[in-house]
Design an enzyme around this catalytic site. Structure first.
Site, PDB file in Angstrom:
ATOM      1  CG  ASP A 137      -8.875  14.736  17.194  1.00 16.46           C
ATOM      2  OD1 ASP A 137      -9.111  14.619  15.851  1.00 16.46           O
ATOM      3  OD2 ASP A 137      -9.282  15.621  16.767  1.00 16.46           O
TER       4      ASP A 137
ATOM      5  CD  GLU B 163      13.892   2.315   3.398  1.00 13.70           C
ATOM      6  OE1 GLU B 163      13.867   1.533   2.323  1.00 13.70           O
ATOM      7  OE2 GLU B 163      13.633   2.721   3.438  1.00 13.70           O
TER       8      GLU B 163
END
Length: 458
Positions: A34, A200
């Site tokens: 991470d 989108e």
């Protein structure tokens, strides 16, 4: 040229190539994941989560957050565990120190950390390497999605407004107050904004319930570059791609832009990216499972250099073993260099205390560390090292390039009277000029030989 010499030169070239190119993962002393890079004062500070060497219940076993720094993008200095779950005295959680991110504001450093099943908290420090403390004594984000409140990412827009995004399997954000440890709750239920998850905005794929969903999964990384806001994220379920969306403002509307990094066999089944610009170059950090030989709960941070396209889009990036092939600046060996500044190592760990700081430990026969792009200038005559040994000691072989490179000298390390009894040992070295990689190879009998704090050429 004799056949023997040809073979020797070929062998040396192969070893040198391996030394130079085997740079991913960039941290080998611990399992790190991470990655959250932060550029501050001419230095990249890299914050990571930390997968323990031994897992509990075959799951992520994570108790603290670590920090590394680099001025050259090839050598990384270990600053140890700069924060842990023990920082939160109000919480009894024993595991779950997940993906962090740090940001500087007005001379303070704010470390946002998720604690699995406990939401998102914040720590603050006067230095990028701590010590960090808990300024509010409770969770920062305390929502109805507590198990999904993970992977915080933070950025400040041009107007000085700080935004904190986070979330799995959806995306939320708040506008942080100027103090960076609170947000405006005067607007009732709307203080936490739920981002509309549309095709989108984040691409399209079937959701966990089989219904239409977006590619967004987790691990957001939020930043602004030029006039565009970017949202990088782990995508498309497990195993995870890295994808991204962009927006004209910090609050959207987001537009899906596609993949940055596709699945690869050596990548972990999870992923989490961080992107920065540093000294005119662009870099993406991520993690893989190469160091653990395929164990997905033992991950390691990697980095690749890349260039944005002319329109600001990010190209498809292939993960490599080479990492960054050219250093930003050369390392000065005539100033004290921390032994925990490493480009590549074998068999080593680090630990530390308040008196000595961080140092290299678990040194056994044939272990080594490599430092890249060392500028020897017109040459050196002596090598000095600060060491401690409660055993029989050993030797430090000073070599050019790799463990089989030219031997410049050997420094003896004897029993110093204890594992925290530090002394400086010195030895003569052959003159080497110009810029080279440096390899320190450790030799001795069975068992731990000594601990190693710093080195310097004279």
């Amino acid at each position: 040229m004799t056949i023997y010499r040809k073979i020797s030169l070929i062998g040396a070239a192969v070893c040198a190539a391996l030394s130079i190119n085997a740079q991913n993962p960039i941290i080998q002393t611990y399992f790190t994941a991470d990655p959250a890079p932060m550029v501050y004062d001419g230095t990249v500070f890299l914050y990571t989560s930390h997968d323990e060497d031994s897992t509990v219940n075959n799951f992520f076993t994570m108790y603290d957050w670590r920090c590394y720094s680099s001025k050259d993008m090839v050598n990384w200095t270990d600053h140890g565990a700069v924060a842990s779950l023990k920082n939160f005295t109000w919480m009894s959680k024993a595991n779950g120190a997940w993906a962090p991110q740090c940001i500087e504001r007005n001379g303070k450093f704010y470390l946002y950390v998720p604690i699995h099943g406990e939401g998102i908290s914040v720590l603050v420090a006067d230095s990028p390497t701590g010590p960090f403390h808990d300024p509010i004594g409770k969770r920062l984000v305390d929502s109805d999605h507590i198990w999904q409140d993970i992977d915080p990412t933070v950025a400040i827009d041009d107007n000085g407004q700080a935004y904190l995004y986070w979330g799995n399997p959806a995306l939320w954000y708040v506008k942080l107050n100027d103090d960076m440890v609170s947000y405006d709750k005067s607007v009732g239920d709307n203080e936490i904004v739920s981002v509309e998850m549309t095709a989108e905005a984040f691409g399209s794929k079937a959701g966990r319930d089989g219904k239409p969903g977006t590619t967004y999964t987790e691990g957001p990384w939020f930043y602004k570059r030029n006039n565009l806001f970017y949202m990088i994220y782990a995508a498309e379920g497990i195993p995870e791609y890295i994808s991204y969306s962009t927006a004209p403002t910090a609050e959207g509307p987001w537009t899906y832009r596609g993949h940055i990094m596709k699945r690869a066999d050596h990548l972990a089944f999870t992923n989490h990216a961080g992107i920065i610009d540093f000294n005119g170059n662009s870099y993406i950090f991520y993690h893989d499972q190469n160091l653990s030989k395929g164990q997905g709960f033992k991950r390691s941070v990697c980095v690749e250099q890349f260039s944005y396209n002319a329109d600001g889009s990010i190209p498809l990036i292939t993960p490599t073993k080479a990492a960054v092939t050219k250093s930003v600046v050369n390392l000065n060996p005539f100033k004290k260099v921390e032994a925990e500044t490493i480009a590549w190592s074998k068999g080593l760990k680090t630990e530390g205390n308040s008196q000595t700081g961080v140092y290299v430990t678990k040194i056994e026969n044939d272990d080594y560390l490599t430092v890249r792009s060392v500028d020897f200038g017109k040459g050196a005559k002596k090598f000095a090292a600060n060491v401690a040994s409660g055993s029989h000691g050993g030797q430090i072989e000073v070599r050019v390039g790799n463990p089989n490179g030219e031997l410049l000298g050997t420094i003896d390390v004897k029993n110093t009277g204890g594992w925290q009894k530090w002394i400086i040992v010195k030895g003569k070295v052959k003159t080497v000029t110009g810029i080279h990689d440096l390899c320190l190879v450790f030799k001795g009998a069975e068992g731990e030989l000594f601990k190693f704090d710093w080195w310097q050429f004279e």
